[in-house]
Structure formats: structure tokens, C-alpha cells
Design a protein around this motif. Structure first.
Motif, PDB file in Angstrom:
ATOM      1  N   GLN A 116       3.952  -4.672   1.192  1.00 14.83           N
ATOM      2  CA  GLN A 116       4.511  -5.052   2.485  1.00 14.83           C
ATOM      3  C   GLN A 116       5.203  -6.403   2.350  1.00 14.83           C
ATOM      4  OE1 GLN A 116       1.691  -6.186   5.500  1.00 14.83           O
ATOM      5  NE2 GLN A 116       3.049  -5.684   7.185  1.00 14.83           N
ATOM      6  N   ARG A 121       7.448  -2.402   5.783  1.00 12.70           N
ATOM      7  CA  ARG A 121       6.699  -1.571   4.860  1.00 12.70           C
ATOM      8  C   ARG A 121       7.571  -1.219   3.653  1.00 12.70           C
ATOM      9  NH1 ARG A 121       3.356  -3.143   8.188  1.00 12.70           N
ATOM     10  NH2 ARG A 121       2.247  -1.801   9.655  1.00 12.70           N
ATOM     11  N   THR A 144      -4.744  -0.188   3.482  1.00  9.85           N
ATOM     12  CA  THR A 144      -4.572   0.330   2.127  1.00  9.85           C
ATOM     13  C   THR A 144      -5.588   1.428   1.836  1.00  9.85           C
ATOM     14  OG1 THR A 144      -3.718  -1.784   1.342  1.00  9.85           O
ATOM     15  CG2 THR A 144      -4.588  -0.299  -0.327  1.00  9.85           C
ATOM     16  N   SER A 195       6.587   3.706  12.668  1.00 13.79           N
ATOM     17  CA  SER A 195       6.946   2.755  11.618  1.00 13.79           C
ATOM     18  C   SER A 195       6.529   3.272  10.247  1.00 13.79           C
ATOM     19  CB  SER A 195       6.282   1.398  11.882  1.00 13.79           C
ATOM     20  OG  SER A 195       4.884   1.464  11.654  1.00 13.79           O
ATOM     21  N   GLU A 196       5.586   4.230  10.219  1.00 17.94           N
ATOM     22  CA  GLU A 196       5.134   4.795   8.950  1.00 17.94           C
ATOM     23  C   GLU A 196       5.554   6.252   8.789  1.00 17.94           C
ATOM     24  OE1 GLU A 196       1.112   4.012   7.995  1.00 17.94           O
ATOM     25  OE2 GLU A 196       1.140   1.995   8.820  1.00 17.94           O
ATOM     26  N   GLU A 203       7.324  -4.624  12.744  1.00 16.94           N
ATOM     27  CA  GLU A 203       6.613  -3.357  12.814  1.00 16.94           C
ATOM     28  C   GLU A 203       5.248  -3.515  13.459  1.00 16.94           C
ATOM     29  OE1 GLU A 203       6.594  -1.742   8.910  1.00 16.94           O
ATOM     30  OE2 GLU A 203       8.751  -1.581   8.788  1.00 16.94           O
ATOM     31  N   THR A 231       0.136  -0.115  -2.494  1.00 20.49           N
ATOM     32  CA  THR A 231       0.831  -0.307  -1.225  1.00 20.49           C
ATOM     33  C   THR A 231       1.395  -1.723  -1.182  1.00 20.49           C
ATOM     34  OG1 THR A 231      -1.147  -1.096  -0.074  1.00 20.49           O
ATOM     35  CG2 THR A 231      -0.733   1.268  -0.050  1.00 20.49           C
ATOM     36  N   ARG A 283      -4.506   4.742   3.374  1.00 17.67           N
ATOM     37  CA  ARG A 283      -3.241   5.238   2.833  1.00 17.67           C
ATOM     38  C   ARG A 283      -3.413   5.837   1.435  1.00 17.67           C
ATOM     39  NH1 ARG A 283      -1.867   0.558   5.722  1.00 17.67           N
ATOM     40  NH2 ARG A 283      -0.408   0.952   7.411  1.00 17.67           N
ATOM     41  N   SER A 291       7.587  -7.948   9.689  1.00 13.74           N
ATOM     42  CA  SER A 291       7.055  -7.248   8.516  1.00 13.74           C
ATOM     43  C   SER A 291       7.898  -6.028   8.200  1.00 13.74           C
ATOM     44  CB  SER A 291       5.604  -6.827   8.767  1.00 13.74           C
ATOM     45  OG  SER A 291       5.529  -5.932   9.863  1.00 13.74           O
ATOM     46  N   TYR A 312      -1.936  -4.851   7.763  1.00 11.82           N
ATOM     47  CA  TYR A 312      -1.629  -3.838   6.742  1.00 11.82           C
ATOM     48  C   TYR A 312      -2.643  -3.791   5.609  1.00 11.82           C
ATOM     49  CZ  TYR A 312       1.505  -0.874   3.890  1.00 11.82           C
ATOM     50  OH  TYR A 312       2.056   0.139   3.162  1.00 11.82           O
TER      51      TYR A 312
END
Length: 299
Positions: free
Chosen positions: A188, A170, A220, A259-260, A156, A186, A223, A168, A216
Motif C-alpha cells: 500500500q 492499494r 493482510t 476500492s478493492e 481509499e 500485500t 487477503r 492511500s 490496511y
């Protein structure tokens, strides 16, 4: 030295090593001074980022320090500070300073410099293997159930050639609908591509983990606070023609958003929409205590 991304010409890739080992290879500069190193291969500059990928500098500082301690010592704490954005067009110089030499503990400070200025500094503490005595206390968070690992062929987060050294995946955010950010989690799944070579030892595994740790992690913040973190789309050029660099950044950001589960710029910044992240950092406070030892033993 203009646009010279390494101090010496990079050697061919070593087929006996994993991709991440080749990426993190260092050149020791013993003819210039003791405990000095530089990046053997060019470092990745993510499209749209201010500088080089931070995980590379973290990992190469660790790799440099590991070369100055006995092989039976392992890093157990690392305090990092990003000072300036790294420039991918010039080499990075790593200077290792010996702070402490003990029977069970060793301390190193490493500065990564460009143009004579520190772009990154870190202090690391190393501990000798099995120095905690016969009885130690350990615990770990259990691995989540029903998690599908990432495919070896896909990632990703890739480098500019789409051939990043790790993969990776998610994992959904726990307590995503909570109004309190501190209740959200979160997660990963990450792993180095291929198999790290036996000659790399535990040092290569730790360096690989340091490299991947910058992926990633800082995201955090955005997110769990529901912030728009993909940046404002760049203004179109005056002549209306997109440059290769702009198109490269656009493709990279599109892949990252997809990817998200984010598509297009419909959720971009603006009045009544999600606020945009301007600048952010993560602070981790950690209490450190000496390793428990058997009665009568000495450090």
C-alpha cells in the motif's frame, strides 16, 4: 461527561499545520499530574468498528512519549497491545512512565485509559541521533517500479466526513495465485495530506506514520488467506426503516469494498462461500540488537 469527546473544548484548527497534525494534537494536563495528556480533538470511530480507529491511539501514545524525551532522540522500536475497544464519546487519557534515562537510549511506557481502565499499552525505546558512531550499516527494500502515487484529493480510507488526514493507494498483491499464504505480499502507498509543518519536526512525521500504520496492515491476514473480511450485513430493523447510522455504515462499507474490486454481497459468508473473519490479530516477532558503536565509545 456524557458524550463529551474531549476533556476541554477543542481550539480552532491550526492552518499552519497539516490535517494529520491537527488530528493528533494533544493537550498536556500539567495541572493534574506530570506526563499526562489527552486528545485535543474527537477521535474517529470507523463505521461498523468496535471502537475508535486504532492508529489514532498508537500515534497519540507516541506523540505523548516524544514530549518526554530530548528532541534529538528518535523512537526505534514500539511494542503495542490493544486491550479494550476505545469509546469515541469520551476522552482518552495518556499516562507516560519513564522506564529508563540513558545517554544514548531512553525507554517509555504509555497507557491509554478510559474510565480508569487501559484500552491500549505500549513500550517504546528511543535512541539519540548519531549515537551509533561514524560507521553504521543500513539497508532498505527498494521502492517497487512503475507505482503511481495516490491523488492528493482522494483517499481509499476516509473518516466519517470523507475528509481523512491521509491518502492511500492499494497496490496489487504479489503472488496472489499462490497456494501458500507466506509467499503472498500485500502493499500500500500512503502519505499524509498536505505538508507537515517545519515546527512539527521529525516527531510529527513519526506520529503521522504511526497513525497511518493501522490502515490496511491487519487486513493482510484476510487477503492472503482469501477470507471474507467485510462482516455480515446487519439485520434490517423491525420497522423496516434504515437508521442514519446503518445507512452511514452501508455507504462506508460499499466504498471500502469498491476500492478493492468487490461489489455487493455476492461473496458473503455462508455454506460453500468464503469463510468470514471472526476475530484476528497480527503477531510480529523482531530480534533487537544494540546499535554498533566505534571502539572505546560508551553508552
Amino acid at each position: 461527561m456524557a458524550d463529551r469527546r474531549t476533556l476541554v473544548r477543542p481550539p480552532p484548527l491550526d492552518p499552519n499545520k497539516s490535517a494529520i497534525e491537527n488530528v493528533l494534537e494533544l493537550t498536556e494536563l500539567t495541572q493534574i499530574g506530570p506526563d499526562m495528556f489527552t486528545n485535543t480533538r474527537p477521535l474517529w470511530h470507523p463505521p461498523g468498528a468496535r471502537g475508535i480507529y486504532g492508529g489514532a491511539v498508537i500515534a497519540q501514545c507516541l506523540a505523548a512519549a516524544q514530549q518526554t524525551v530530548p528532541t534529538n532522540f528518535s523512537v526505534h522500536s514500539m511494542h503495542c497491545y490493544f486491550v479494550l475497544a476505545g469509546d469515541a464519546t469520551i476522552p482518552v487519557m495518556y499516562y507516560v512512565e519513564h522506564i529508563r534515562e540513558g545517554k544514548s537510549f531512553a525507554t517509555r511506557t504509555v497507557q491509554a485509559k478510559q474510565r480508569g481502565k487501559a484500552i491500549f499499552t505500549t513500550t517504546m525505546s528511543f535512541v539519540r541521533e548519531n549515537s551509533g558512531g561514524r560507521k553504521t550499516v543500513n539497508h532498505a527494500v527498494p521502492l517497487p517500479q512503475n507505482i503511481v502515487p495516490p491523488d492528493e484529493d482522494g483517499s481509499e480510507v476516509d473518516d466519517e466526513e470523507g475528509n481523512g488526514p491521509f491518502v492511500s493507494k492499494r497496490i496489487e498483491i504479489l503472488n496472489k495465485d499462490s497456494k501458500d499464504p507466506h509467499e503472498k505480499r500485500t502493499r500500500q502507498w500512503i502519505k499524509a495530506k498536505g505538508r507537515i509543518s517545519p515546527q512539527g519536526g521529525h516527531q510529527a512525521h513519526l506520529s503521522a506514520l504511526a497513525y497511518m500504520s493501522d490502515s490496511y496492515f491487519i487486513g493482510t491476514v484476510s487477503r492472503i488467506h482469501d477470507l471474507w473480511r467485510f462482516g455480515t450485513p446487519p439485520n434490517p430493523p423491525p420497522n423496516g426503516k434504515s437508521t442514519p447510522e446503518m445507512e452511514h455504515r452501508r455507504q462506508y462499507m460499499r466504498k471500502l469494498k469498491e476500492s478493492e474490486g468487490v461489489h455487493g454481497d455476492a461473496e458473503n459468508v455462508g455454506e460453500g462461500k468464503r469463510p468470514e473473519v471472526g476475530m484476528m490479530g497480527v503477531v510480529r516477532l523482531k530480534e533487537e540488537r544494540p546499535v554498533a558503536r566505534a571502539p572505546g565509545s560508551k553508552l
